[in-house]
Write an enzyme that holds these catalytic residues in place. Sequence first.
Site, short mmCIF file in Angstrom:
data_model
loop_
_atom_site.label_atom_id
_atom_site.label_comp_id
_atom_site.label_asym_id
_atom_site.label_seq_id
_atom_site.Cartn_x
_atom_site.Cartn_y
_atom_site.Cartn_z
N GLY A 153 0.82 -1.20 0.00
CA GLY A 153 0.00 0.00 0.00
C GLY A 153 0.86 1.26 0.00
O GLY A 153 2.06 1.22 0.26
N CYS A 154 0.21 2.38 -0.31
CA CYS A 154 0.95 3.64 -0.42
C CYS A 154 1.38 4.17 0.95
O CYS A 154 2.57 4.40 1.19
CB CYS A 154 0.11 4.68 -1.17
SG CYS A 154 -1.58 4.84 -0.57
N TYR A 155 0.42 4.33 1.86
CA TYR A 155 0.77 4.78 3.22
C TYR A 155 1.77 3.83 3.89
O TYR A 155 2.74 4.29 4.51
CB TYR A 155 -0.48 4.84 4.10
CG TYR A 155 -1.38 6.03 3.93
CD1 TYR A 155 -0.91 7.34 4.06
CD2 TYR A 155 -2.74 5.85 3.68
CE1 TYR A 155 -1.77 8.42 3.94
CE2 TYR A 155 -3.61 6.93 3.56
CZ TYR A 155 -3.12 8.23 3.70
OH TYR A 155 -3.98 9.29 3.59
#
EC number: 1.2.1.38
Length: 339
Positions: A153-155
């Site tokens: 994921g990005c976060y």
Amino acid sequence: MGHAGKVKIAVLGGSGYTAVELIKILLRHPHAEIVAVTSRDAQPVSDYHPSLLGRLDLVCEPFDAAALKAKGVQVAFGCLPHGASMEAVAPLLDQGIRVVDLSADYRLRDPNLYAEWYGESHHDTKNLAHAVYGLPEIYGANVRDARLVANPGCYPQTGILGLAPLVAGKLIEQTGIIVNSLSGVSGAGRTPKLAYHFPECNESVTAYNVGKHRHTPEIEQALTHVGGSPVQVIFTPHLVPMDRGIFSTIYATPLRAVSEAEVLAQYREYYTGKPFVRVRTGLPSTKDSVGSNFIDLAVRVVRGKIIVLASEDNLIRGASGVAVQNFNLMHGFDERIGF
């Protein structure tokens, strides 16, 4: 391999933001050839993404694993939402097609954890068992031989890479870690929703999913692996009125007195030979990483706390760029090709 030694590629779910960023990178990649793009609506890819007009002359087709195999597809990039992705991955693997899945469906090792945080049971536990978490800086050796890569994921990448040197070096308490993150609106995807309507989000900053964001267990899972014992974080995401970019400020408590120079040296050593992690002496900003696959890290020691600052482009380093980085590892290419 495809024409002139190129790897033949399919992009699943071609209408979204991650798909267009992925296609742009792959069009520059000397060893990649996009032969199929799937979507529910059969229209030219350039109708979805006018920036691709004259660059990719393909019409989107319905998903059919056997048809993709017949086109010689060797790798499929899944840009589908969670839930939908796991329905597509199994038939692709059955056809011998390797998969880089950009959804959340194969990131969490424990299917019960997936059910708890995503609100539905996992329908493909067989393939979940051998999925490799695709964070190259930590799991790169496992990515090389993987048939299924669960793109991170990005976060979580800011949280995991921001904290990994401290956790690995046993420098911090492994509970009470605070990860405060800000994201541009493209992180919510392309499907219109009221909260992302211009008059709702412009000139406004808001927190969301406080204490219950699905990326929390993903951050904890990777850091627990890095440190060898359970890590707990308090993760709070915020929506900020910009198109793209993630900025995370991370607070951790050291187990002993440390100097900024010592911590910085720990980061530089940990990320030696990792071309997309830039350990900076100055403070990062989203403008410095936008449009790139770099994640920028800086560390400070303030009043007995270690503060880590992390910045990345949420669509490239946070999704499509790291997917191509994984693709490169899977085929023995230099990680930096295509960027």
